[in-house]
Design a protein around this motif. Structure first.
Motif, PDB file in Angstrom:
ATOM      1  N   CYS A   1       0.859  -1.187   0.000  1.00 23.60           N
ATOM      2  CA  CYS A   1       0.000   0.000   0.000  1.00 23.60           C
ATOM      3  C   CYS A   1       0.897   1.239   0.000  1.00 23.60           C
ATOM      4  CB  CYS A   1      -0.898  -0.029   1.235  1.00 23.60           C
ATOM      5  SG  CYS A   1      -2.106   1.309   1.328  1.00 23.60           S
TER       6      CYS A   1
ATOM      7  N   GLU B   1      -6.882   2.534  -6.676  1.00 22.91           N
ATOM      8  CA  GLU B   1      -7.174   3.553  -5.669  1.00 22.91           C
ATOM      9  C   GLU B   1      -8.672   3.828  -5.637  1.00 22.91           C
ATOM     10  OE1 GLU B   1      -5.719   8.159  -4.674  1.00 22.91           O
ATOM     11  OE2 GLU B   1      -4.634   6.910  -6.104  1.00 22.91           O
TER      12      GLU B   1
ATOM     13  N   CYS C   1      -5.138   0.855   2.912  1.00 22.65           N
ATOM     14  CA  CYS C   1      -5.751   0.336   1.678  1.00 22.65           C
ATOM     15  C   CYS C   1      -6.923  -0.546   2.096  1.00 22.65           C
ATOM     16  CB  CYS C   1      -4.728  -0.457   0.858  1.00 22.65           C
ATOM     17  SG  CYS C   1      -3.503   0.588   0.037  1.00 22.65           S
TER      18      CYS C   1
ATOM     19  N   GLY D   1      -7.106  -0.372  -3.124  1.00 26.96           N
ATOM     20  CA  GLY D   1      -6.568   0.855  -2.564  1.00 26.96           C
ATOM     21  C   GLY D   1      -7.439   1.467  -1.489  1.00 26.96           C
TER      22      GLY D   1
ATOM     23  N   SER E   1      -3.061   0.385  -3.912  1.00 28.71           N
ATOM     24  CA  SER E   1      -2.636  -1.010  -3.809  1.00 28.71           C
ATOM     25  C   SER E   1      -1.829  -1.304  -5.068  1.00 28.71           C
ATOM     26  CB  SER E   1      -3.848  -1.944  -3.748  1.00 28.71           C
ATOM     27  OG  SER E   1      -4.628  -1.691  -2.605  1.00 28.71           O
TER      28      SER E   1
END
Length: 500
Positions: free
Chosen positions: A68, A109, A130, A143, A149
């Motif tokens: 993350c 994200e 995340c 994410g 992520s």
């Protein structure tokens, strides 16, 4: 499996065999090898990381989770291509799109945003940050708020025309004014392709240009448009830092496209004043209308509209999709309609035509697999395909004939010619739309012409779906359209359409 490396590992806490295909795909496309492995070992499933699993064996690992990371909207952690899907984003889809474009990393994200890049340019964060579920994949994390992520792509697309994640563009003659054409330059000790690509990526330029012992960076411009390639032999000069690489010369430059996104054509908006003239972007389904809309929006900076409403396209960034097609706020309007009344509602039109053999298969895939998905083997081999061809093939011809007959002002564009010579064809489309041409924008479009509307090459049919009877019927339709175009003093259909 010759050249493969086997090792033990875990998937879902169960022991598995990992088979590396790195030794299999020499001077080839790793995705084709992946496809061959899947054929050999089907049925198969994917794990969270995008691996292919069959009968307890993990055939190929497409990506490895890195962690993350913090993301900043002003200075992205991954600075390559990006796309959003607020309804159907998945980990694999993001990985696949980034790998298809040659990136080393894929990051997700806000549960719906995908970012690609060659380097991670941000610190990592706590895994607990995340925490947002993927919009299209329950149970998987995509994410968080300003958190990515990130996955490293183990099988990013390879070819002899790439160097790592950089795309080889060719050998080109030195421009007249090097400093104006390529504003950033540096002499690099022990020059190599990697060093030049890294420099230009760090400086956030989309072109890395090797000129002997020096490296120059820039964007495609009219001063250096990359339209006149030279014989690669003219650029064969060994790199000081790498024995088996070429670094170009002072007169002939080797050019690579980095993973930096060219933003000169990314701004889009609605028309500042409502237009009273309605411009159609007309095509038979499967003829590349969505792709043409993508190109037109990048080239003009204005949104396109649609006769219909497709929420999935709106979620992918086509903001004109929600406007009523008569709103006058969009530069042109997508339509698949035919018939006198529907056509005469428009004041002018760009008519997209595509080889019917390709258009029919593309529309069949869309009908049963979505805009960038695929129909299943059961659909191709079942009753759906013959019935589809029977109903849709005549429509392919009648659609073009109707627009040629009833259209008030028609500009014909062949899909294949647009792919072959995008700059010239797109320039003519922009002029037909009544706008001034920005060559910088067109050159920017060339660098990111595919967008996110191209089907992955991962799944191919293993056989010709057209029967001799189908071909005989379609060939007659091609002849009819060819004659109609020539009667309008237009060039006929491209060579590859014509019955053989």
């Amino acid at each position: 499996m010759p050249g493969s490396v086997l090792r033990l590992g875990l998937v879902n806490d169960a022991p598995q065999i990992f088979i590396s295909v790195s030794g299999v795909c020499v001077n080839s496309n790793s995705r084709l090898c992946l496809e061959q492995l899947v054929k050999l070992h089907s049925p198969w499933d994917r794990t969270r990381d995008g691996a292919f699993v069959t009968n307890g064996i993990l055939l190929c690992l497409l990506a490895k989770y890195i962690g993350c990371y913090i993301d900043d909207t002003q200075r992205r952690a991954l600075r390559g291509a990006s796309f959003f899907d607020y309804r159907k984003m998945t980990v694999f889809r993001c990985q696949d799109n980034c790998a298809e474009r040659g990136y080393l990393y894929a990051g997700l994200e806000f549960g719906a945003e995908c970012y690609c890049g060659h380097k991670i340019q941000a610190p990592n964060s706590s895994e607990s940050d995340c925490n947002m579920e993927c919009k299209g994949e329950k149970g998987n994390v995509c994410g968080g708020a300003n958190r990515l992520s990130i996955y490293r792509l183990e099988l990013s697309q390879e070819s002899t025309r790439r160097y790592g994640s950089a795309i080889f563009k060719g050998c080109f003659r030195r421009p007249e004014n090097v400093t104006m054409a390529l504003p950033v330059g540096a002499a690099i000790a022990n020059m190599s392709v990697d060093k030049c690509v890294d420099l230009c990526t760090e400086k956030e330029y989309s072109l890395a240009v090797l000129a002997g012992d020096s490296c120059r960076c820039g964007f495609p411009t009219p001063r250096f448009a990359l339209h006149e390639r030279e014989d690669e032999e003219l650029c064969q000069h060994r790199c000081p830092g790498e024995e088996f690489e070429s670094c170009g010369t002072e007169e002939y430059f080797l050019v690579y496209q980095t993973q930096v996104q060219d933003n000169r054509c990314m701004d889009r908006r609605f028309l500042p004043t409502r237009s009273r003239q309605l411009m159609a972007l007309a095509s038979f389904p499967g003829a590349g209308n969505t792709w043409a809309r993508h190109l037109i929006e990048l080239a003009t900076g204005f949104y396109t509209g649609s006769y219909y409403f497709d929420g999935s396209l709106y979620n992918k960034g086509f903001k004109g999709e929600r406007d009523h097609w008569r709103s006058g706020r969009t530069i042109c309007i997508k339509t698949h309609e035919s018939g006198k009344k529907e056509i005469e509602a428009f004041d002018s039109s760009i008519l997209m035509i595509r080889n019917p053999y390709k258009a029919l298969m593309a529309e069949f895939n869309r009908k049963y697999g979505g805009h960038i998905g695929f129909a299943s083997q059961a659909h191709w081999r079942g009753k759906e395909w013959p019935e589809f061809v029977k109903n849709y093939a005549p429509w392919w011809a009648s659609h073009t004939l109707d627009w040629l007959k009833y259209g008030k002002k028609v500009h014909v564009v062949h899909f294949e010619e647009l792919k072959k010579d995008l700059f010239t064809q797109l320039k003519s489309m922009v002029l037909f739309l009544g706008l001034e041409v920005s060559e910088d924008r067109l050159l920017c479009v060339e660098g990111q012409k595919d967008g996110n509307f191209k089907r992955s090459g991962l799944r191919k049919l293993e056989y010709d779906p057209y029967t001799p009877e189908m071909r005989a019927s379609i060939d007659e339709l091609i002849k009819t359209v060819d004659s109609a175009l020539k009667r309008r003093n237009l060039s006929g259909v491209p060579e590859d359409y014509r019955p053989r």
